[in-house]
Design an enzyme around this catalytic site. Structure first.
Site, PDB file in Angstrom:
ATOM      1  CG  MET A   1      -1.989  -1.268   1.196  1.00  0.00           C
ATOM      2  SD  MET A   1      -3.309  -0.952   1.904  1.00  0.00           S
ATOM      3  CE  MET A   1      -2.973  -0.669   3.721  1.00  0.00           C
TER       4      MET A   1
ATOM      5  CG  PHE B   1       7.902   1.446  -0.863  1.00  0.00           C
ATOM      6  CD1 PHE B   1       6.894   0.712  -0.740  1.00  0.00           C
ATOM      7  CD2 PHE B   1       8.257   1.876  -2.044  1.00  0.00           C
ATOM      8  CE1 PHE B   1       6.034   0.609  -1.893  1.00  0.00           C
ATOM      9  CE2 PHE B   1       7.598   1.380  -3.314  1.00  0.00           C
ATOM     10  CZ  PHE B   1       6.228   0.743  -3.252  1.00  0.00           C
ATOM     11  CG  HIS B   2       8.644   0.546   6.128  1.00  0.00           C
ATOM     12  ND1 HIS B   2       9.022  -0.872   6.002  1.00  0.00           N
ATOM     13  CD2 HIS B   2       7.514   0.784   6.373  1.00  0.00           C
ATOM     14  CE1 HIS B   2       8.015  -1.482   6.112  1.00  0.00           C
ATOM     15  NE2 HIS B   2       6.732  -0.505   6.291  1.00  0.00           N
TER      16      HIS B   2
ATOM     17  CG  HIS C   1       7.053  -1.535   2.045  1.00  0.00           C
ATOM     18  ND1 HIS C   1       6.918  -0.377   2.791  1.00  0.00           N
ATOM     19  CD2 HIS C   1       5.975  -2.062   1.981  1.00  0.00           C
ATOM     20  CE1 HIS C   1       5.614  -0.219   3.267  1.00  0.00           C
ATOM     21  NE2 HIS C   1       5.034  -1.392   2.653  1.00  0.00           N
TER      22      HIS C   1
ATOM     23  N   GLY D   1       5.359  -9.648   4.106  1.00  0.00           N
ATOM     24  CA  GLY D   1       6.338  -9.579   5.149  1.00  0.00           C
ATOM     25  C   GLY D   1       5.570 -10.493   6.369  1.00  0.00           C
TER      26      GLY D   1
HETATM   27  O1  PAF Z   1       0.092  -5.586   3.530  1.00  0.00           O
HETATM   28  C1  PAF Z   1      -0.395  -4.548   2.747  1.00  0.00           C
HETATM   29  O2  PAF Z   1       0.212  -3.766   2.550  1.00  0.00           O
HETATM   30  C2  PAF Z   1      -1.818  -4.840   2.212  1.00  0.00           C
HETATM   31  O3  PAF Z   1      -2.658  -5.469   3.050  1.00  0.00           O
HETATM   32  C3  PAF Z   1      -1.808  -5.685   0.880  1.00  0.00           C
HETATM   33  C4  PAF Z   1      -1.071  -7.215   1.042  1.00  0.00           C
HETATM   34  C5  PAF Z   1      -0.847  -4.847  -0.132  1.00  0.00           C
HETATM   35  C6  PAF Z   1      -3.330  -5.790   0.272  1.00  0.00           C
HETATM   36  O4  PAF Z   1      -3.569  -4.578   0.366  1.00  0.00           O
END
Ligand code: PAF
Length: 287
Positions: free
Chosen positions: A30, A33-34, A37, A147
């Site tokens: 979503m 980023f850190h 990610h 993660g």
């Molecule tokens: O972990 C996340 O950032 C969200 O739940 C995901 C897996 C991208 C689904 O929207």
């Protein structure tokens, strides 16, 4: 790196790569980023010929009183970071493209989605499973990387992939922590300096539990009592749940026998944080 917004364009690229015999690694996110990610993307680089990262703040997984509108967003910064780690495509669909007005199909996982975060976030995992299933169909990955901080999410996605015969390998990767132990999360940006200090109690509680298990005190009561004590001593906190569960089914277990996951959700001020740790039964040594 290309930024692709249209699901049809993304799917066409994936089909072309597959036709060329290339493997696709996929990291759904979503955004904002850190290092957590980025570590998933770096792992994707190792296991796939092509790495796709989706950036989509999925409205279907937020409850009406949750933080959809204030969820942090910064596409330019995210694109620069993804480029640096060698991502091939950043997939950035809009909510209208993912959920057009006539949209009406959802994926619902059973027991794995019911406890833990499923209690305080009704409908959350239905939204997660639905969007991840759609993303899998669009990106057509061979490997999808998640993660372990969102441990229940990982179990729910694994269940969905197995139950629906989705041709993708779901991989979980270790939690990445700040130097002082706080699990990295986009939501950490909500914390005031005082709350940021208080948030360390999650990691402290997990460490206390690990110590207890090493000392062969491994019943659920003993473990949860120590965790509760560490957290309730910390100002600005309120426990949402503490649970000792089977790592595969997420069913509650009475003690650490073999392996168990300790999972916590704690409100720190107005921010709900989650964390978890694998606990491994310590065997009596040398008789
Ligand atoms: O972990 C996340 O950032 C969200 O739940 C995901 C897996 C991208 C689904 O929207």
């Amino acid at each position: 790196m290309d930024i692709v917004a249209d699901p049809r364009d993304m799917q066409e690229r994936a089909q072309q790569w597959r036709a060329q015999g290339l493997s696709i690694a996929f990291v759904p996110t979503m955004g904002y980023f850190h290092q957590g990610h980025l570590s998933l993307m770096e792992y994707g680089r190792k296991v796939g010929d092509k790495v796709v990262v989706s950036l989509f703040v999925n409205p279907a997984q937020f409850g009406p009183a949750e933080d959809l509108d204030r969820y942090p967003r910064d596409l330019e910064r995210d694109a620069a970071l993804a480029r640096q780690v060698g991502v091939d495509v950043l997939f950035t669909p809009t909510a209208e493209q993912m959920y057009p007005p006539d949209y009406q199909t959802y994926v619902e996982v059973g027991d794995a989605a019911k406890g833990l975060c499923g209690v305080s976030r009704p409908g959350h995992f239905r939204g997660v499973a639905t969007v991840v299933c759609k993303l899998f169909n669009i990106v057509m990955p061979h490997t999808a990387i998640f993660g372990e901080k969102d441990y229940q999410q990982l179990v729910v996605i694994r269940r969905m992939a197995a139950d629906l015969n989705l041709p993708v390998k779901v991989v979980g990767r270790p939690i990445v922590r700040e130097e002082d132990g706080l699990a990295m999360s986009s939501r950490n940006t909500y914390l005031s300096p005082e709350e940021r200090r208080a948030a360390l109690c999650l990691q402290r509680a997990l460490t206390a539990a690990r110590r207890l298990v090493s000392a062969r005190k491994s019943s659920r009561e003993e473990i949860l009592a120590v965790v509760q004590q560490v957290i309730s001593q910390t100002p600005h906190t309120r426990i949402d749940y503490l649970a000792l569960v089977d790592p595969e089914t997420l069913a509650e277990v009475p003690a650490v026998r073999g392996e168990a996951r300790l999972a916590l959700a704690v409100w720190v001020g107005n921010t709900r944080l989650i964390d978890n740790a694998l606990l491994v039964e310590s065997k009596p040594c040398c008789v």
